[in-house]
Write a protein that holds these residues in place. Structure first.
Motif, PDB file in Angstrom:
ATOM      1  N   ALA A 271       0.852  -1.208   0.000  1.00 24.07           N
ATOM      2  CA  ALA A 271       0.000   0.000   0.000  1.00 24.07           C
ATOM      3  C   ALA A 271       0.875   1.241   0.000  1.00 24.07           C
ATOM      4  O   ALA A 271       0.625   2.216  -0.697  1.00 24.07           O
ATOM      5  CB  ALA A 271      -0.910  -0.020   1.220  1.00 24.07           C
TER       6      ALA A 271
ATOM      7  N   TYR B 274      -3.085   0.042  -4.408  1.00 25.21           N
ATOM      8  CA  TYR B 274      -3.675  -0.564  -3.207  1.00 25.21           C
ATOM      9  C   TYR B 274      -5.161  -0.212  -3.119  1.00 25.21           C
ATOM     10  O   TYR B 274      -5.985  -1.040  -2.744  1.00 25.21           O
ATOM     11  CB  TYR B 274      -2.961  -0.104  -1.939  1.00 25.21           C
TER      12      TYR B 274
ATOM     13  N   ARG C 275      -9.382   1.427   4.272  1.00 27.31           N
ATOM     14  CA  ARG C 275      -9.468   2.643   3.460  1.00 27.31           C
ATOM     15  C   ARG C 275     -10.925   3.114   3.451  1.00 27.31           C
ATOM     16  O   ARG C 275     -11.835   2.305   3.413  1.00 27.31           O
ATOM     17  CB  ARG C 275      -9.023   2.364   2.014  1.00 27.31           C
TER      18      ARG C 275
ATOM     19  N   SER D  61      -6.375   6.457   4.292  1.00 30.45           N
ATOM     20  CA  SER D  61      -6.164   5.506   5.387  1.00 30.45           C
ATOM     21  C   SER D  61      -6.347   6.252   6.708  1.00 30.45           C
ATOM     22  O   SER D  61      -6.341   7.500   6.736  1.00 30.45           O
ATOM     23  CB  SER D  61      -4.744   4.958   5.325  1.00 30.45           C
TER      24      SER D  61
END
Ligand SMILES: Nc1nc(Cl)c2cnn(Cc3ccc(Br)cc3F)c2n1
Length: 502
Positions: A373, A380, A410, A423
């Motif tokens: 990520a 990602y 997320r 995030s």
């Protein structure tokens, strides 16, 4: 000359014709009492399926070839004069299964010892445990896979077993060992025995299927596909795939991973993420794991765990549910740990080793995904669009790894561009001075979020608001409760109203 040429091209990779001749007197040996008990325990309960006798004999043969190769590197005059390969031939008429290796072979004391030691030291403890804990195959204990135990598995399928063996050390004699498994075995010297070991099994009536080429071919492909030596069945090479995970991680190309992924995942797509790692502490593991482009669960097909457990390149458990937690079932690949004793069968898998293996593997996988990520956030996000449901399932079920999993979540937010996501780390990093909370809004979609009075207020104050569209998102934040010291609070909660920041 042409003799050399002709010999080179006439190797037919079948087991050497039975030209062995017993010459010496046949010494009869009674099986020790505990050997007999061990035999019927192994023959009746240690292994869950009879078919694994093939795996066990192939593993012994591979170990014998490995031992020869290691010995040759220090003692030049030790040699079998034959190729380092394993040969299996089947005879439907005679109802025979024959496996031969040109490995290190056994001398008389080893021949007797191998059966003896297992029967004396290894098994006494084993038998006592069995007695104490009742029933055969007691959960906790099983004999670590060594030469001798695997051989015992032949008693599950054979009513008569002959073993021709000659040690590769110069000047060794050849021997013929036979038994009907009823309680005694005989050993005699024999001529024309090839260096290595040849085991001739006369199959029991309830094991006739093991003289069928199709049957044995599929068993070899299932358990011994990655064994480090060529296996020839009736002269045809069976195992042609290399155990990619044992290679040096830097030497494997993306193309090799793609080919291997397609083979083990039985897939046509490519892996979107690849992890190839080895470690030797807290236990020896080498592993290749893949995240497929697409997962089938979208089509309602329940995903079986995609990771198979191997020990020293031999399959122990296909689609093993014990290696990774259920929410990581979308991951495909191989985990190989030599610390898992080879001869454990399905139900005997030692749970304590397995739980240690599971801990190491789960943390390593979560770290791998977080690394991916960070390396490529956009990619990602695409992964998360497809696989987010699994990560959220983990956030709701795996308290042990809560911290690592929360980094993989997320969400869209009041500050994220249309359908890009952020995030919780991003949120925390750009939160207001003195902000103690991560705020979220439960809303079916962005349009409604933008029209909500809360959003108006939060925007005016410059406080970011996560948009949670999925019903499961509410469970996720309720399970998480906090992230890196920030409490997760709903925008419409009284706590929000009393926050001086708003
Ligand atoms: N292939 C192979 N090669 C070697 Cl060097 C060894 C050593 N032990 N064993 C297991 C075993 C033990 C006793 C008897 Br009888 C037969 C038998 F296969 C081996 N098998």
């Amino acid at each position: 000359g042409n003799l050399l040429w002709s010999r080179a091209y006439t190797t037919d990779h079948t087991t050497t014709e039975d030209q062995e001749v017993v010459t010496g007197s046949e010494e009869v040996h009674e099986f020790k009492t505990e050997t007999k008990r061990l035999l019927d325990i192994v023959a009746n309960s240690l292994y869950s399926e009879k078919e694994i006798f093939v795996r066990e004999l192939i593993s012994n043969a591979a170990d014998a070839l490995e031992k020869l190769r290691q010995t040759q590197s220090v003692e030049s005059d030790v040699d079998s004069g034959k190729p380092l390969e394993i040969r299996i031939t089947l005879d439907r008429e005679k109802n025979q299964f024959i496996i031969q290796d040109f490995g290190i072979g056994m001398n008389l004391e080893e021949l007797n010892a191998n059966l003896g030691t297992i029967a004396s030291s290894g098994s006494k403890k084993f038998l006592e445990k069995m007695d104490k804990e009742g029933g055969a195959g007691s959960k906790k204990e099983n004999i670590i896979g060594q030469f001798g135990v695997g051989f015992y598995s032949t008693f599950m399928v054979g009513n008569k077993i002959k073993v021709y063996t000659k040690s590769a050390f110069p000047g060794s004699k050849g021997y013929c060992w036979t038994t009907d498994g009823q309680g005694s075995y005989t050993v005699a010297e024999a001529e024309n025995v090839a260096v290595g070991t040849k085991i001739v099994i006369e199959l029991r009536d309830d094991a006739k299927s093991y003289s069928s080429e199709l049957e044995i071919d599929s068993i070899i492909k299932k358990y011994s596909n990655f064994v480090g030596y060529p296996i020839f069945l009736n002269g045809k090479e069976v195992n042609v795939i290399e155990a990619l995970w044992t290679k040096d991680t830097k030497s494997v190309t993306p193309e090799q991973h793609q080919e291997f992924y397609r083979f083990i995942a039985n897939a046509w797509d490519d892996p979107q993420y690849t992890l190839h790692f080895k470690t030797d502490s807290p236990l020896a593991i080498s592993s290749v794991l893949y995240v497929p482009e697409k997962h089938m669960e979208l089509l309602g097909e329940q995903t079986k765990p995609g990771v198979s457990l191997y020990s020293r390149k031999v399959l122990i458990q296909p689609e093993s549910a014990g290696i990774l937690p259920h929410y990581l079932r979308f991951i495909k690949g191989v985990v190989d740990s030599e610390d898992i004793p080879l001869n454990v069968s399905r139900e005997l898998l030692q749970d304590n080793i397995l739980s240690r293996l599971r801990m190491v593997m789960t943390s390593r996988v979560l770290k791998w995904l977080d690394g991916e990520a960070k390396k490529n956030p956009k990619k990602y996000d695409e992964f998360f669009m497809d696989y987010g449901q699994f990560i959220k399932e983990g956030a709701c079920t795996d308290a042990m790894h809560k911290r690592e999993i929360s980094k993989l979540l997320r969400f869209e937010s009041s500050k994220s561009e249309n359908n890009s996501m952020i995030s919780l780390e991003d949120y925390a990093a750009r939160s207001q001075e003195g902000q103690k909370r991560i705020y979220y809004l439960l809303t079916p979609k962005r349009k409604y979020a933008e029209e909500s009075p809360y959003t108006e207020m939060f925007k005016k104050k410059g406080v970011e608001l996560l948009y949670l569209y999925d019903t499961v998102d509410e469970f996720v934040v309720n399970h998480l409760k906090e992230f890196q010291g920030f409490d997760l609070i709903s925008a419409d909660s009284p706590d929000a109203a009393s926050d001086p920041l708003l």
